[in-house]
Design a protein around this motif. Structure first.
Motif, short mmCIF file in Angstrom:
data_model
loop_
_atom_site.label_atom_id
_atom_site.label_comp_id
_atom_site.label_asym_id
_atom_site.label_seq_id
_atom_site.Cartn_x
_atom_site.Cartn_y
_atom_site.Cartn_z
N VAL A 16 0.83 -1.21 0.00
CA VAL A 16 0.00 0.00 0.00
C VAL A 16 0.86 1.26 0.00
CG1 VAL A 16 -1.65 1.37 1.34
CG2 VAL A 16 -2.03 -1.06 1.04
N THR A 17 1.91 1.27 0.83
CA THR A 17 2.82 2.43 0.88
C THR A 17 3.54 2.61 -0.45
OG1 THR A 17 3.18 1.99 3.23
CG2 THR A 17 4.66 3.55 2.19
N THR A 18 3.98 1.51 -1.03
CA THR A 18 4.65 1.56 -2.33
C THR A 18 3.73 2.17 -3.38
OG1 THR A 18 5.97 -0.39 -1.77
CG2 THR A 18 5.83 0.19 -4.10
N GLU A 19 2.45 1.79 -3.34
CA GLU A 19 1.49 2.34 -4.29
C GLU A 19 1.35 3.85 -4.14
OE1 GLU A 19 -3.16 1.75 -5.65
OE2 GLU A 19 -1.84 0.05 -5.42
N GLY A 20 1.36 4.32 -2.89
CA GLY A 20 1.29 5.77 -2.65
C GLY A 20 2.43 6.51 -3.32
N SER B 23 -7.40 10.28 -6.20
CA SER B 23 -8.47 10.75 -5.32
C SER B 23 -9.06 9.60 -4.50
CB SER B 23 -9.59 11.41 -6.14
OG SER B 23 -9.09 12.51 -6.87
N LEU B 24 -9.31 8.47 -5.15
CA LEU B 24 -9.85 7.30 -4.45
C LEU B 24 -8.87 6.77 -3.41
CD1 LEU B 24 -11.47 5.29 -7.40
CD2 LEU B 24 -12.67 6.14 -5.39
N PHE B 25 -7.61 6.61 -3.82
CA PHE B 25 -6.60 6.00 -2.95
C PHE B 25 -6.30 6.87 -1.73
CE2 PHE B 25 -2.18 5.31 -1.65
CZ PHE B 25 -2.17 3.94 -1.46
N TYR B 26 -5.96 8.14 -1.97
CA TYR B 26 -5.57 9.01 -0.86
C TYR B 26 -6.75 9.37 0.03
CZ TYR B 26 -0.77 9.50 -2.36
OH TYR B 26 0.53 9.24 -2.66
N GLY B 27 -7.93 9.46 -0.54
CA GLY B 27 -9.11 9.75 0.26
C GLY B 27 -9.34 8.69 1.33
N THR B 28 -9.30 7.41 0.93
CA THR B 28 -9.54 6.33 1.88
C THR B 28 -8.38 6.17 2.86
OG1 THR B 28 -8.70 4.77 0.23
CG2 THR B 28 -11.06 5.01 0.38
N VAL B 29 -7.14 6.26 2.38
CA VAL B 29 -5.97 6.12 3.27
C VAL B 29 -5.94 7.22 4.32
CG1 VAL B 29 -3.45 6.23 3.37
CG2 VAL B 29 -4.56 4.81 1.64
N PHE B 30 -6.28 8.46 3.91
CA PHE B 30 -6.28 9.58 4.85
C PHE B 30 -7.29 9.34 5.97
CE2 PHE B 30 -8.08 13.58 6.37
CZ PHE B 30 -6.94 14.22 6.82
N PHE B 31 -8.51 8.94 5.61
CA PHE B 31 -9.54 8.73 6.63
C PHE B 31 -9.22 7.56 7.54
CE2 PHE B 31 -12.30 11.28 3.75
CZ PHE B 31 -12.71 12.21 4.69
#
Length: 315
Positions: free
Chosen positions: A111-115, A252-260
């Protein structure tokens, strides 16, 4: 209270993943839904990897990164989904201590690598649109490999820190995780040790990664927008910016969910909310990513048509 309990703890050798607390009939329904999502994720991402590898016209940095994105989506959903599917059909729902640590390590790493890879993909679009003449130099094959390798190294470092901190906690006989996989918030909640440092480390690391990568993405797109607005024709502006649409949607999808999920101090307070958000980024987003890129990207759609055309006429 937690500190007093930790003096008298018995070593936990396994965890019970409580998952979704629903009647048996609903468990079967959830199994079928998760299975459908996982199969779609596997088929979609393997198809994207195959198409971008086979088609000679897609041998460009953008599609090299896209292929790696599909590989990461496939990997981190596979770390979670098979065990979750097995637990839907099992009464015990157990996972060993070492299995839990391994699941968390690989999930966190991918997941971190994807970010970081999404930030690299934003930089790639910036180089292609803002410096087209220097693009072959900025994004040579060597540089692309180095950027992807760097993303994996960052992911691995974060995962090692998170895993070592989380699994150094004491669990005083309480081994029931209110989640469907081994994740930091659920593990912190059942620990009998003082978890303040762990919560701060999780928050700081998550915030640092999100701030670093989103800064690269925002600066890249600010420069892209500035360049696109200088193009005189509306068609030219639309065509140039259309190559970024898929990436913006995925980011938008990835960072939105990871942030929350991770970047809020109170993120571990609601297990049910955590489970719903976790379904989004473990199964739904990996399933949607290849769809977003294939439906919004003309090159990918044309490549799929060419491959199907060749296979059809070869028979």
């Amino acid at each position: 209270m937690k500190t007093e309990l930790s003096r008298n703890y018995s070593a936990v050798t396994e965890f019970i993943l409580l998952g979704f607390r629903t009647p048996p009939k609903i468990q079967i329904l959830l199994f079928l839904v998760f299975l459908l999502l996982y199969v779609a994720t596997v088929v979609g991402n393997i198809s994207m990897i195959t198409v971008t590898k086979m088609d000679s016209r897609l041998q460009m940095p953008m599609y090299f990164f896209l292929r790696n994105l599909s590989y990461l989506d496939l990997c981190y959903s596979t770390v979670i989904a098979p065990k979750t599917l097995a637990n839907f059909l099992s009464n015990e729902k157990k996972i060993s201590y070492s299995g839990c640590a391994a699941q968390f390590f690989f999930f966190s790493m991918f997941v971190t690598t994807e970010g970081f890879l999404l930030a690299v993909m934003a930089f790639d679009r910036f180089s292609a649109i803002c410096s087209p003449l220097l693009y072959p130099v900025h994004m040579s094959q060597k540089v692309c490999v180095q950027l992807v390798t760097g993303s994996y190294i960052c992911g691995c470092i974060n995962s090692m820190i998170q895993t070592s901190f989380t699994f150094s906690l004491h669990f005083c006989g309480e081994n029931r995780l209110d989640h469907f996989f081994c994740d930091v918030p659920a593990l912190i909640k059942i620990s009998c040790a003082d978890t303040f440092v762990n919560e701060i480390v999780m928050f700081i690391l998550s915030a640092l990664i999100i701030i670093t990568t989103t800064t690269v993405i925002l600066v890249s797109y600010a420069s892209i927008l500035s360049t696109v607005l200088k193009i005189p024709s509306t068609h030219g502006r639309s065509k140039t910016f259309s190559t970024c649409g898929s990436h913006i949607a995925v980011v938008s999808l990835f960072y939105g969910t990871v942030f929350f999920m991770y970047a809020q101090p109170g993120a571990i307070s609601s297990p049910e909310q955590s489970k719903i958000i976790a379904v989004l980024y473990t199964l739904i987003i990996p399933m949607l990513n290849p769809l977003i890129y294939s439906l919004r990207n003309r090159d990918v759609k044309d490549a799929v048509k060419r491959i199907l055309h060749r296979k059809w006429f070869s028979h």
